[in-house]
Design a protein around this motif. Sequence first.
Motif, short mmCIF file in Angstrom:
data_model
loop_
_atom_site.label_atom_id
_atom_site.label_comp_id
_atom_site.label_asym_id
_atom_site.label_seq_id
_atom_site.Cartn_x
_atom_site.Cartn_y
_atom_site.Cartn_z
N THR A 81 21.43 29.50 28.06
CA THR A 81 21.03 28.38 28.83
C THR A 81 22.16 27.66 29.54
N GLY A 82 22.35 27.55 30.67
CA GLY A 82 23.36 27.14 31.23
C GLY A 82 23.73 27.33 32.85
N ARG A 83 24.84 26.57 33.32
CA ARG A 83 24.96 26.87 34.72
C ARG A 83 25.63 28.15 35.06
N GLU A 84 25.10 28.97 36.18
CA GLU A 84 25.33 30.33 36.37
C GLU A 84 26.53 30.50 37.52
N PHE A 85 27.50 31.46 37.31
CA PHE A 85 28.62 31.36 38.50
C PHE A 85 29.01 32.64 38.61
N SER A 86 29.57 33.09 39.93
CA SER A 86 30.18 34.43 40.27
C SER A 86 31.33 34.02 40.59
N GLN A 87 32.45 34.84 40.33
CA GLN A 87 33.96 34.61 41.00
C GLN A 87 34.60 35.76 41.24
N GLY A 88 35.23 35.85 42.41
CA GLY A 88 35.73 37.18 42.58
C GLY A 88 37.40 37.04 42.30
N ILE A 89 38.02 38.13 42.21
CA ILE A 89 39.64 38.17 41.72
C ILE A 89 39.88 39.40 42.26
N PHE A 90 41.11 39.33 42.78
CA PHE A 90 41.84 40.73 43.48
C PHE A 90 43.17 40.69 43.23
N ARG A 91 43.94 41.86 43.32
CA ARG A 91 45.24 41.90 43.36
C ARG A 91 45.81 42.19 44.60
N ASP A 92 46.71 41.43 45.07
CA ASP A 92 47.27 41.61 46.27
C ASP A 92 48.34 42.80 46.61
N ALA A 93 48.85 42.90 47.84
CA ALA A 93 49.85 43.98 48.07
C ALA A 93 51.13 43.66 47.17
N THR A 94 51.40 42.43 46.85
CA THR A 94 52.73 42.22 46.36
C THR A 94 52.50 42.01 44.78
N GLY A 95 51.30 42.56 44.10
CA GLY A 95 50.94 42.72 42.84
C GLY A 95 50.40 41.69 42.17
N ASN A 96 50.18 40.42 42.92
CA ASN A 96 49.75 39.14 42.17
C ASN A 96 48.09 39.35 42.05
N LEU A 97 47.74 38.51 40.98
CA LEU A 97 46.49 38.22 40.70
C LEU A 97 46.01 37.16 41.60
N VAL A 98 45.09 37.14 42.42
CA VAL A 98 44.45 36.25 43.01
C VAL A 98 43.06 35.79 42.61
N VAL A 99 42.57 34.54 42.23
CA VAL A 99 41.47 34.39 41.83
C VAL A 99 40.88 33.38 42.81
N LEU A 100 39.63 33.88 43.32
CA LEU A 100 39.14 32.91 44.49
C LEU A 100 38.08 31.90 44.06
N PRO A 101 37.80 30.80 44.82
CA PRO A 101 36.68 29.97 44.47
C PRO A 101 35.74 30.22 43.79
N ALA A 102 35.03 29.64 42.70
CA ALA A 102 33.67 30.08 42.39
C ALA A 102 32.55 29.86 42.93
N THR A 103 31.49 30.34 42.86
CA THR A 103 30.27 30.23 43.44
C THR A 103 29.23 29.78 42.43
N GLU A 104 28.59 28.79 42.44
CA GLU A 104 27.53 28.33 41.55
C GLU A 104 26.14 28.90 42.06
N VAL A 105 25.37 29.54 41.25
CA VAL A 105 24.16 30.03 41.77
C VAL A 105 22.91 29.09 41.05
N LYS A 106 22.30 28.58 41.74
CA LYS A 106 21.08 27.95 41.48
C LYS A 106 19.87 28.65 42.24
N THR A 107 18.91 29.11 41.53
CA THR A 107 17.65 29.71 42.18
C THR A 107 16.32 29.01 41.53
N THR A 108 15.41 29.23 42.74
CA THR A 108 13.92 28.82 42.11
C THR A 108 13.20 29.62 41.43
N ARG A 109 13.67 31.15 41.25
CA ARG A 109 13.12 31.99 40.61
C ARG A 109 13.55 31.63 39.12
#
Length: 334
Positions: free
Chosen positions: A204-232
């Motif tokens: 039981t808790g808040r649900e999130f989805s978050q992207g991460i990728f490695r760019d052309a310089t080799g650095n890891l980039v963490v994207l902003p998170a998305t919180e998911v709230k559903t009526t289902r």
Amino acid sequence: MKRKVALVTGGYTGEAAVSFKSAEFVHSQLDKDRYDIYTITIAEDAWFHVDDAGIKIRVNREDFSLTIDGHLIKFDIACIILHGTPGEDGRLQGYFDMVGLPYTSCSALTSALTMNKGYTKAILADIPDLFLAKSVLLFDTDRHTGADKIKEQLQLPYFVKPNAGGSSIGMTKVKELSELSGALDKAFHAENTGKQVLIEEFVTGREFSQGIFRDATGNLVVLPATEVKTTREFFDFEAKYIPGLTEEITPADLSDEQQARASRILQDIYVRLNCRGMVRIDYFLEQETDRFYFIEINTIPGQTPQSFIPQQVRAFGMKEGDFYAALIEAALKN
């Protein structure tokens, strides 16, 4: 000279419809002055490209090439936007490795591993500050006897889902033991999902989805998170793809500490699983404890205009076309 990009879509599961929409969006965002883009459909009966005249041209599977009007087209890179098998489970990646074609996703080994939710959890078990819901993994040979094991080891409610599926296809939230048998049948019968089923205790808790990728310089980039709230009851297939059933908040309302902790854990997961390109990681922050509970990792996340990754790219202050170009250029350097 422009790079020739095979934009690979389709697939063998019910997720193919989403793959086509994702590929259409990626195609619309990529710079046509920089890339020659050929959409390649992977179907069980054929691999093909449809030209501007509507003519279906089959792919030569010996080297993944096309012959159009007598001209041989060989690709510089495959941009894999194919959800489910064979694009997300390592099969296509293994083929591309064999023909020597670079691609934008995780390797064959990582893709195969992460498609299996139970095996993935075993690899991630000792990452600091990462928690895993208690679970039972059933194989096809266990399907008629596994209910007793579930009742002994887990407490209701359960999440029952195919161990190698996506888009929440075949998933059920079980609140009463009388619902368990039907939920197991539904998960085992999900098409092309490996005949393994994972049963997890509900968090039981808040649900999130978050992207991460490695760019052309080799650095890891963490994207902003998305919180998911559903009526289902939970974030099922309908909640994901029927407008109005879910509220998606990007960027999510997280404290500085929560953002830093999530970023650190996401990077640890990415490195531990030896990921490449972009991935999306879903997780809960448990209601009572604020613990970070891993849900799953998606190595070919949806790329429709409304999908999480495009939302997060925009929130990050980046154009989608630049983001996809960064993935292509990073893959060409590896």
